[in-house]
Scaffold this active site. Structure first.
Site, PDB file in Angstrom:
ATOM      1  N   GLY A  42       0.843  -1.189   0.000  1.00  0.00           N
ATOM      2  CA  GLY A  42       0.000   0.000   0.000  1.00  0.00           C
ATOM      3  C   GLY A  42       0.877   1.237   0.000  1.00  0.00           C
ATOM      4  O   GLY A  42       2.053   1.173  -0.386  1.00  0.00           O
ATOM      5  N   LEU A  43       0.344   2.352   0.449  1.00  0.00           N
ATOM      6  CA  LEU A  43       1.127   3.586   0.384  1.00  0.00           C
ATOM      7  C   LEU A  43       2.427   3.483   1.175  1.00  0.00           C
ATOM      8  O   LEU A  43       3.492   3.882   0.688  1.00  0.00           O
ATOM      9  CB  LEU A  43       0.301   4.760   0.893  1.00  0.00           C
ATOM     10  N   ALA A  44       2.371   2.953   2.391  1.00  0.00           N
ATOM     11  CA  ALA A  44       3.585   2.849   3.202  1.00  0.00           C
ATOM     12  C   ALA A  44       4.563   1.862   2.586  1.00  0.00           C
ATOM     13  O   ALA A  44       5.750   2.164   2.405  1.00  0.00           O
ATOM     14  CB  ALA A  44       3.234   2.449   4.634  1.00  0.00           C
ATOM     15  N   GLY A  45       4.079   0.662   2.253  1.00  0.00           N
ATOM     16  CA  GLY A  45       4.963  -0.369   1.717  1.00  0.00           C
ATOM     17  C   GLY A  45       5.512  -0.042   0.345  1.00  0.00           C
ATOM     18  O   GLY A  45       6.714  -0.202   0.077  1.00  0.00           O
ATOM     19  N   HIS A 266     -15.663   5.871  11.994  1.00  0.00           N
ATOM     20  CA  HIS A 266     -15.867   6.889  10.966  1.00  0.00           C
ATOM     21  C   HIS A 266     -17.343   7.246  10.899  1.00  0.00           C
ATOM     22  O   HIS A 266     -18.201   6.369  10.833  1.00  0.00           O
ATOM     23  CB  HIS A 266     -15.400   6.357   9.604  1.00  0.00           C
ATOM     24  N   SER A 284     -16.797   9.358   1.862  1.00  0.00           N
ATOM     25  CA  SER A 284     -15.692  10.212   2.285  1.00  0.00           C
ATOM     26  C   SER A 284     -16.124  11.300   3.261  1.00  0.00           C
ATOM     27  O   SER A 284     -17.190  11.906   3.125  1.00  0.00           O
ATOM     28  CB  SER A 284     -15.063  10.879   1.061  1.00  0.00           C
ATOM     29  N   ARG A 330     -13.901  13.039  14.025  1.00  0.00           N
ATOM     30  CA  ARG A 330     -14.707  11.855  13.743  1.00  0.00           C
ATOM     31  C   ARG A 330     -15.313  11.222  14.987  1.00  0.00           C
ATOM     32  O   ARG A 330     -16.447  10.748  14.960  1.00  0.00           O
ATOM     33  CB  ARG A 330     -13.845  10.833  12.999  1.00  0.00           C
ATOM     34  N   GLU A 425      -0.217   2.522   9.095  1.00  0.00           N
ATOM     35  CA  GLU A 425      -1.252   2.109  10.039  1.00  0.00           C
ATOM     36  C   GLU A 425      -0.837   0.894  10.860  1.00  0.00           C
ATOM     37  O   GLU A 425      -1.398   0.638  11.927  1.00  0.00           O
ATOM     38  CB  GLU A 425      -2.559   1.812   9.286  1.00  0.00           C
ATOM     39  N   LEU A 441      -3.049   8.913   4.919  1.00  0.00           N
ATOM     40  CA  LEU A 441      -2.224   8.955   3.713  1.00  0.00           C
ATOM     41  C   LEU A 441      -0.931   9.712   3.992  1.00  0.00           C
ATOM     42  O   LEU A 441       0.152   9.335   3.505  1.00  0.00           O
ATOM     43  CB  LEU A 441      -2.994   9.635   2.576  1.00  0.00           C
TER      44      LEU A 441
END
Length: 637
Positions: A42-45, A266, A284, A330, A425, A441
């Protein structure tokens, strides 16, 4: 074990620059001699694997999807925060830092949060250079929108698909390194255990999800970017494949698990429609910019929303929180939605919903502008509900989303196992007990692009690592543990499906460790989880074999880990006698129903250590100190 967070000394504004200078470097020629495993794409990996590959390391990147493009990061819709102050509305790095510490209910490290705010401005430049199509003003400049928990507009977005576009940018960088030969991709491959040799992370054991083959991968360091554990609740906004197994197996090898009870609810999810559902759909949070949230003033009012006159509507967030209105954080928005539904004023067939109404925005801005901002989100809602949100209000209700808990890491993102680093996360997060919108993100890309290349290099430059053969005793023992678990699951041949156990566990977790918790409910849940876990290991039915594609076997291993994690979440929530952020203990609230922290006794990170099957986990505490943003009652009124 002593928790050393390795926090830098000196002024917080200079901390990261000072740390980067003091970290040891690996020279370019020596980088080619080191191998690094990245689990998760994902974004981190993906950002970590791409950056490390470009630096010259030999990288192996693993994901259980068929492509990195299917990572759950694509589901993030609303945007990514950065302190660019393009709107000239008073934003700054310090204000983003302040908002995030406050929004995390003072349960995060100041130094980590400041670094995140500082790096945020570079993330946008990086992504623009990659071609990420952020929304722009008429003249071509990048535009921003507001998000919950902030009074400035600092959220960059690409309509309602920001996560997908950011992931495509990271994916392109990753694939470039795959083509260059510095990164080897292993799709449809699941990490099932961590190999620890001489106290250091030296590799992983995986299962090929197509062939069933168990494989060994040895490296000099292991990086986990495997996301959160929201699917412990069964119904959540997470992709069905999202799980905790990689982190949990590392936990059982010695990595402490921190703040497991901190989960985020959420507020804008499509309400549950029936028992047949296996997943919830997130709408969203960006919709709260222009949508107004309300319920009928009268209990049991079942009229159609357009038949209820303005005078008979309760815009309860605007009424209770005039400074922030519909853009409260939230946890606040979620608890208030639950409260009005508990009063009998909820909407929809089962009364578990509130309206998110765009009529005023359409009247003020025109339907064209709303379509331009949120068109794909409106289309998605209409396909799922068969209701047109341009004509009638959306119906929303809170749902489990992000998780703030995760493996404990120090300032360098290293876990309590040397050589095991955890990003995004999957670590216990820079967001404390509550995450403000558009921050996930930001953290994933900050960790992957800008932090881990320095800190993993420091580890490799500072550590003498001998060669590890696949025949090493610890490697063979780890493989044997994996195979034993697989065979045990296949041999039970009980009468209940994996999903039936998961659904029952999820209901226990939602009822007793969900939007609100009580000591009595948590004690009850711990007993129920233990009994259900015992039945699982005696009565689950996993058909097929371990020698080929077997999705029931995949799910069984993940649900087995969810049972153990679920119990720890309840234990952690029971131990924390306060309310903070998403952890809301009903016994600890202010007279007007807000979360009531106990900073004197609970201003710490709770890090839990595994002590073997059947033994209670051991709690260790990392004290939190606040020198810049002093703890205060978190108010949005």
């Amino acid at each position: 074990m002593t928790l050393d967070s390795k926090l830098p000394s000196g002024p917080i504004e200079q901390a990261w620059d000072k740390t980067r200078f003091e970290l040891k470097l690996v020279n370019p020629a020596n980088k080619r001699k080191h191998s690094i495993i990245v689990v998760g794409s994902g974004l981190a990996g993906a950002s970590a694997a791409a950056t490390l590959g470009e630096l010259g390391y030999n990288v192996k990147c693993f994901c259980f999807q068929d492509s990195p493009r299917r990572a759950h990061s694509i589901a993030a819709q609303g945007g990514i925060n950065a302190a660019k102050n393009y709107q000239n509305d008073g934003d700054s790095v310090y204000r983003l830092f302040y908002d995030t510490v406050k929004g995390g209910d003072f349960r995060a490290r100041e130094a980590n949060v400041y670094r995140l705010a500082e790096i945020s401005v570079s993330i946008i430049d990086q992504c623009v250079a990659q071609g990420v199509p952020f929304a722009r003003e008429y003249g071509g400049a990048l535009t921003n929108r507001s998000f919950g928990g902030a009074q400035v507009s600092r959220t960059f977005y690409a309509r309602g698909q920001t996560g997908q576009q950011l992931l495509l940018g990271a994916y392109q960088a990753l694939e470039r390194q795959v083509q260059a030969g510095t990164v080897a991709m292993y799709p449809r491959t699941e990490m099932l255990d961590l190999i620890v040799v001489d106290g250091r992370a030296r590799g992983i054991v995986t299962r090929n999800l197509v062939t069933g083959a168990t494989d060994i991968h040895i490296a000099d360091a292991v990086i986990l970017g495997t996301g959160g554990y929201g699917n412990v609740y069964y119904l959540s906004t997470n992709a069905k494949g999202s799980n905790v197994t990689a982190s949990w197996r590392a936990h059982k090898r010695g990595a402490l698990f921190a703040n497991p009870c901190y989960t985020q609810i959420h507020p804008t999810c499509i309400p549950v429609s029936g028992d047949y559902q296996s997943k919830l759909t997130l709408m969203s949070e960006s919709l709260r910019n222009d949508g107004r949230i309300w319920v009928p003033l009268k209990k049991g009012d079942k009229r159609a929303p357009n038949e209820i006159p303005e005078a008979e509507r309760d815009y309860y967030l605007e009424r209770k929180y005039p400074s922030f209105g519909n853009l409260v954080p939230r946890d606040v928005a979620s608890r208030n939605a639950k409260a009005v539904c508990d009063e009998g004023r909820g909407v929809g067939q089962n009364g578990l919903g509130v309206y998110l109404d765009f009529a005023d925005a359409i009247k003020r801005l025109g339907e064209h502008t709303i379509r331009e901002r949120y068109g794909n989100l409106f289309d998605m809602y209409q396909r799922i509900t068969d209701e047109d949100p341009y004509k009638v209000p959306m119906r929303i209700y809170p749902a489990i989303h992000y998780t703030m808990g995760g493996l404990w890491v120090d300032y360098n993102l290293q876990s309590t196992i040397p050589g095991l680093f955890v990003l995004g996360e999957a670590n216990f997060s820079d967001h404390g007990a509550n995450r403000l919108g558009a921050s996930a993100l930001m953290q994933g890309l900050s960790d992957g692009y800008f932090i881990i290349p320095y800190t993993v290099g420091n580890y490799l430059a500072s550590t003498k690592l001998g060669k590890v053969e696949t025949t090493h005793e610890e490697v063979r023992n780890t493989v044997a543990c994996v195979q034993q678990t697989i065979q045990k699951l296949l041999s039970i041949k009980g009468k209940r499906t994996v999903d039936s156990f998961h659904r029952e566990l999820g209901k226990i977790m939602w009822d007793e460790c969900g939007m609100s918790r009580t000591a009595q409910g948590l004690e009850k849940a711990i007993g129920q989880i233990r009994a259900l876990r015992e039945e699982f290991w005696q009565n689950v039915n996993v058909p097929g074999s371990g020698d080929d594609l077997n999705q029931s076997l995949e799910k069984a291993g993940r649900v087995a880990d969810f049972f153990e994690l679920g119990e720890l979440m309840c234990v952690d929530a029971l131990e924390r006698n306060e309310s903070c952020g998403g952890h809301f203990r009903e016994e600890y609230q202010t007279p007007d129903g807000e979360a009531q922290r106990d900073d004197e006794h609970y201003s710490y990170v709770a890090a839990w250590g595994y002590r073997g099957p059947g033994n209670p986990e051991e709690l260790q505490k990392e004290p939190l100190t606040f020198n810049y943003v002093h703890p205060s009652q978190r108010s949005y009124k």
